[in-house]
Scaffold this motif. Sequence first.
Motif, PDB file in Angstrom:
ATOM      1  N   ARG A 121       0.820  -1.213   0.000  1.00  0.00           N
ATOM      2  CA  ARG A 121       0.000   0.000   0.000  1.00  0.00           C
ATOM      3  C   ARG A 121       0.850   1.258   0.000  1.00  0.00           C
ATOM      4  O   ARG A 121       0.311   2.370   0.002  1.00  0.00           O
ATOM      5  CB  ARG A 121      -0.926   0.008   1.217  1.00  0.00           C
ATOM      6  N   ARG A 122       2.148   1.102   0.026  1.00  0.00           N
ATOM      7  CA  ARG A 122       3.023   2.267  -0.020  1.00  0.00           C
ATOM      8  C   ARG A 122       2.806   3.039  -1.323  1.00  0.00           C
ATOM      9  O   ARG A 122       2.645   2.450  -2.386  1.00  0.00           O
ATOM     10  CB  ARG A 122       4.485   1.844   0.075  1.00  0.00           C
ATOM     11  N   LYS A 123       2.816   4.345  -1.217  1.00  0.00           N
ATOM     12  CA  LYS A 123       2.602   5.183  -2.383  1.00  0.00           C
ATOM     13  C   LYS A 123       3.755   5.025  -3.370  1.00  0.00           C
ATOM     14  O   LYS A 123       4.917   5.002  -2.989  1.00  0.00           O
ATOM     15  CB  LYS A 123       2.479   6.648  -1.955  1.00  0.00           C
ATOM     16  N   VAL A 124       3.400   4.908  -4.631  1.00  0.00           N
ATOM     17  CA  VAL A 124       4.409   4.860  -5.683  1.00  0.00           C
ATOM     18  C   VAL A 124       4.704   6.296  -6.105  1.00  0.00           C
ATOM     19  O   VAL A 124       3.819   7.016  -6.565  1.00  0.00           O
ATOM     20  CB  VAL A 124       3.922   4.035  -6.886  1.00  0.00           C
ATOM     21  N   ARG A 125       5.930   6.727  -5.912  1.00  0.00           N
ATOM     22  CA  ARG A 125       6.319   8.096  -6.233  1.00  0.00           C
ATOM     23  C   ARG A 125       6.904   8.177  -7.649  1.00  0.00           C
ATOM     24  O   ARG A 125       7.491   7.216  -8.135  1.00  0.00           O
ATOM     25  CB  ARG A 125       7.347   8.624  -5.226  1.00  0.00           C
ATOM     26  N   GLU A 126       6.730   9.332  -8.252  1.00  0.00           N
ATOM     27  CA  GLU A 126       7.302   9.593  -9.567  1.00  0.00           C
ATOM     28  C   GLU A 126       8.717  10.139  -9.406  1.00  0.00           C
ATOM     29  O   GLU A 126       8.949  11.068  -8.632  1.00  0.00           O
ATOM     30  CB  GLU A 126       6.443  10.600 -10.327  1.00  0.00           C
ATOM     31  N   VAL A 127       9.651   9.557 -10.144  1.00  0.00           N
ATOM     32  CA  VAL A 127      11.044  10.009 -10.117  1.00  0.00           C
ATOM     33  C   VAL A 127      11.337  10.687 -11.453  1.00  0.00           C
ATOM     34  O   VAL A 127      11.408  10.030 -12.491  1.00  0.00           O
ATOM     35  CB  VAL A 127      12.015   8.837  -9.888  1.00  0.00           C
ATOM     36  N   PRO A 128      11.518  12.017 -11.457  1.00  0.00           N
ATOM     37  CA  PRO A 128      11.784  12.713 -12.713  1.00  0.00           C
ATOM     38  C   PRO A 128      13.253  12.646 -13.111  1.00  0.00           C
ATOM     39  O   PRO A 128      14.043  13.533 -12.829  1.00  0.00           O
ATOM     40  CB  PRO A 128      11.345  14.156 -12.407  1.00  0.00           C
ATOM     41  N   ALA A 129      13.623  11.563 -13.755  1.00  0.00           N
ATOM     42  CA  ALA A 129      14.961  11.436 -14.347  1.00  0.00           C
ATOM     43  C   ALA A 129      14.835  11.815 -15.822  1.00  0.00           C
ATOM     44  O   ALA A 129      14.088  12.710 -16.162  1.00  0.00           O
ATOM     45  CB  ALA A 129      15.484  10.028 -14.150  1.00  0.00           C
ATOM     46  N   ALA A 130      15.553  11.149 -16.715  1.00  0.00           N
ATOM     47  CA  ALA A 130      15.382  11.440 -18.137  1.00  0.00           C
ATOM     48  C   ALA A 130      13.944  11.172 -18.568  1.00  0.00           C
ATOM     49  O   ALA A 130      13.416  11.815 -19.467  1.00  0.00           O
ATOM     50  CB  ALA A 130      16.343  10.601 -18.964  1.00  0.00           C
ATOM     51  N   VAL A 131      13.314  10.192 -17.935  1.00  0.00           N
ATOM     52  CA  VAL A 131      11.885   9.969 -18.092  1.00  0.00           C
ATOM     53  C   VAL A 131      11.268   9.887 -16.700  1.00  0.00           C
ATOM     54  O   VAL A 131      11.968   9.763 -15.699  1.00  0.00           O
ATOM     55  CB  VAL A 131      11.586   8.673 -18.880  1.00  0.00           C
ATOM     56  N   LEU A 132       9.939   9.949 -16.654  1.00  0.00           N
ATOM     57  CA  LEU A 132       9.237   9.932 -15.369  1.00  0.00           C
ATOM     58  C   LEU A 132       8.965   8.476 -14.989  1.00  0.00           C
ATOM     59  O   LEU A 132       8.033   7.854 -15.486  1.00  0.00           O
ATOM     60  CB  LEU A 132       7.934  10.716 -15.496  1.00  0.00           C
ATOM     61  N   ARG A 133       9.790   7.950 -14.112  1.00  0.00           N
ATOM     62  CA  ARG A 133       9.682   6.535 -13.762  1.00  0.00           C
ATOM     63  C   ARG A 133       9.191   6.366 -12.329  1.00  0.00           C
ATOM     64  O   ARG A 133       9.297   7.282 -11.507  1.00  0.00           O
ATOM     65  CB  ARG A 133      11.054   5.863 -13.913  1.00  0.00           C
ATOM     66  N   PRO A 134       8.630   5.199 -11.996  1.00  0.00           N
ATOM     67  CA  PRO A 134       8.242   4.936 -10.610  1.00  0.00           C
ATOM     68  C   PRO A 134       9.461   4.663  -9.742  1.00  0.00           C
ATOM     69  O   PRO A 134      10.449   4.089 -10.203  1.00  0.00           O
ATOM     70  CB  PRO A 134       7.355   3.686 -10.731  1.00  0.00           C
ATOM     71  N   ASN A 135       9.388   5.084  -8.466  1.00  0.00           N
ATOM     72  CA  ASN A 135      10.522   4.829  -7.581  1.00  0.00           C
ATOM     73  C   ASN A 135      10.621   3.352  -7.218  1.00  0.00           C
ATOM     74  O   ASN A 135      11.704   2.820  -7.018  1.00  0.00           O
ATOM     75  CB  ASN A 135      10.421   5.677  -6.310  1.00  0.00           C
ATOM     76  N   HIS A 136       9.489   2.670  -7.123  1.00  0.00           N
ATOM     77  CA  HIS A 136       9.458   1.217  -6.945  1.00  0.00           C
ATOM     78  C   HIS A 136       8.055   0.772  -7.320  1.00  0.00           C
ATOM     79  O   HIS A 136       7.092   1.499  -7.104  1.00  0.00           O
ATOM     80  CB  HIS A 136       9.801   0.810  -5.506  1.00  0.00           C
ATOM     81  N   LEU A 137       7.942  -0.412  -7.873  1.00  0.00           N
ATOM     82  CA  LEU A 137       6.628  -0.885  -8.298  1.00  0.00           C
ATOM     83  C   LEU A 137       6.528  -2.401  -8.112  1.00  0.00           C
ATOM     84  O   LEU A 137       6.474  -3.163  -9.066  1.00  0.00           O
ATOM     85  CB  LEU A 137       6.371  -0.505  -9.756  1.00  0.00           C
ATOM     86  N   PRO A 138       6.475  -2.860  -6.848  1.00  0.00           N
ATOM     87  CA  PRO A 138       6.322  -4.297  -6.612  1.00  0.00           C
ATOM     88  C   PRO A 138       4.874  -4.724  -6.825  1.00  0.00           C
ATOM     89  O   PRO A 138       3.941  -4.088  -6.333  1.00  0.00           O
ATOM     90  CB  PRO A 138       6.725  -4.450  -5.137  1.00  0.00           C
ATOM     91  N   MET A 139       4.679  -5.806  -7.581  1.00  0.00           N
ATOM     92  CA  MET A 139       3.344  -6.334  -7.816  1.00  0.00           C
ATOM     93  C   MET A 139       3.389  -7.857  -7.737  1.00  0.00           C
ATOM     94  O   MET A 139       4.449  -8.462  -7.917  1.00  0.00           O
ATOM     95  CB  MET A 139       2.792  -5.869  -9.168  1.00  0.00           C
ATOM     96  N   VAL A 140       2.254  -8.442  -7.469  1.00  0.00           N
ATOM     97  CA  VAL A 140       2.145  -9.891  -7.328  1.00  0.00           C
ATOM     98  C   VAL A 140       1.437 -10.461  -8.546  1.00  0.00           C
ATOM     99  O   VAL A 140       0.397  -9.961  -8.976  1.00  0.00           O
ATOM    100  CB  VAL A 140       1.383 -10.277  -6.042  1.00  0.00           C
ATOM    101  N   VAL A 141       2.019 -11.516  -9.095  1.00  0.00           N
ATOM    102  CA  VAL A 141       1.485 -12.158 -10.279  1.00  0.00           C
ATOM    103  C   VAL A 141       0.353 -13.109  -9.877  1.00  0.00           C
ATOM    104  O   VAL A 141       0.504 -13.923  -8.954  1.00  0.00           O
ATOM    105  CB  VAL A 141       2.589 -12.959 -11.001  1.00  0.00           C
ATOM    106  N   GLN A 142      -0.766 -12.998 -10.553  1.00  0.00           N
ATOM    107  CA  GLN A 142      -1.884 -13.920 -10.343  1.00  0.00           C
ATOM    108  C   GLN A 142      -2.338 -14.453 -11.691  1.00  0.00           C
ATOM    109  O   GLN A 142      -2.537 -13.681 -12.638  1.00  0.00           O
ATOM    110  CB  GLN A 142      -3.062 -13.219  -9.638  1.00  0.00           C
ATOM    111  N   ALA A 143      -2.523 -15.765 -11.778  1.00  0.00           N
ATOM    112  CA  ALA A 143      -3.016 -16.353 -13.025  1.00  0.00           C
ATOM    113  C   ALA A 143      -4.467 -15.989 -13.224  1.00  0.00           C
ATOM    114  O   ALA A 143      -5.248 -15.945 -12.265  1.00  0.00           O
ATOM    115  CB  ALA A 143      -2.846 -17.874 -12.993  1.00  0.00           C
ATOM    116  N   ARG A 144      -4.858 -15.708 -14.459  1.00  0.00           N
ATOM    117  CA  ARG A 144      -6.252 -15.446 -14.737  1.00  0.00           C
ATOM    118  C   ARG A 144      -7.033 -16.744 -14.718  1.00  0.00           C
ATOM    119  O   ARG A 144      -6.592 -17.776 -15.197  1.00  0.00           O
ATOM    120  CB  ARG A 144      -6.390 -14.804 -16.111  1.00  0.00           C
ATOM    121  N   SER A 145      -8.213 -16.675 -14.139  1.00  0.00           N
ATOM    122  CA  SER A 145      -9.056 -17.873 -14.082  1.00  0.00           C
ATOM    123  C   SER A 145      -9.698 -18.109 -15.438  1.00  0.00           C
ATOM    124  O   SER A 145      -9.836 -17.192 -16.241  1.00  0.00           O
ATOM    125  CB  SER A 145     -10.135 -17.693 -13.025  1.00  0.00           C
TER     126      SER A 145
END
Length: 445
Positions: free
Chosen positions: A421-445
Amino acid sequence: MSTTSAVFQPPPPARGRLPVIGHALQFVRGPLRVLQDLRGQGDIVALHLGKLPIYVVNSPQLLHDVLVTDAGSYTKGRMYDKTRPVVGNGIATSEGAFHHRQRRLITPAFHRPRLRGYSEAMREQAESVIASWKPGQRIAVDRVMHEMSVGTTVRTLFGTDIDSGTIAEIDSCVGVFLQQVIVRTVMPNFIERLPLPGTRRFEAARERLKAIVDTILDERLRSSEERDDLLSLLIAARDEETGEPMSRQQIHDEVITMVVAGADSTAYTLSWLLYELGRNPTVEARLHDELDTVLDGRPVTFDDLPRLPYTQRLIQETLRLHSVSWIQMRRTIAPVRLGATHLPAGAEILFSATTMHRDPDLYPDPLRFDPDRWLSPPRREAFQPFSAGPRKCPGDHFSLTQLAINLATIAASWRLVPATRRKVREVPAAVLRPNHLPMVVQARS
């Protein structure tokens, strides 16, 4: 803080009543917030970074004048001066007649018949990445999408026989470069000559990337084998007026430009898109319904893309809300009048597609992710994800195709849900990237 060397002589000030903002330190610490705040201050705002005045253009119509109507009165500006020593004089950094010549030579490589062939490599690269996923696995989406995007760019450029180790090296070099380029734009010139850790990493990455490209290019120039990839098209290209090919150095510069420019923007746009899907289950369900109906379980193809309108609206809305190419610059060649303002020759102009795309006067409720707002698209001046005019990105359709193919391939089999639930912050480098983006993989039913 100064952004110039001791011998810098700034251009004379603009004439006209301009708000003048002195946000040097704030801009370095939070440039996107500063630029967003400036939108309410006027159509053009003078932002001072040390002794250097930078004129921020907020008006979509005035920006259209800079990029399209009066494009010949501007060059690319300070940011590209800092980029040119790294990527060379490729399509992204070259100017004038030479730029137009290179654009004529390169554009056919991105025509529709070529995109059909590239789409197969795009899908195969995505399939190879997601084949290793397992239900419940936690992945760093931004990192995985970057590796996938670099792999697609490299294999489209050089062919499918490039080994994964080389792709990983290129990925690492590109990452270092794009982390440093904005810092080098706003910092004083002498900083680049100091033996700081960031400077050493930057130089090492630049030399290694050039060496990799040189090795591949030399091998290809010696070979008589016919191949169907972007590099072969660059080698075979001939100027329609003179019949001359590109020089070896020019091919090298164009390849470096494509590797650097193509990888990050697509990777992080796709990362933000997957993030928004994970946060909006209703939107995700509509995407799944469309993919199931159109594809019926088979792999996506280039010919399927026109039949995936909701997929396309998802991409458009991500390009609006998360415009990763968040900052661009131009420089006046001669004195110009921009609206009611007279700008001198040598004036640095800055504009942000990201802040324009989040302007509530242009997009109601702008921070809401709403793909259906694209059922009634805005006027063209208000949407500039790939810039506009004679310097518009020539690979825009390549990028849109890659985004659609990758999204359809991933979403046909998997769901990705936020792992924290931590907020994903925008990092303005050469492009606007997320500072971290952990996600969990779930198979589609």
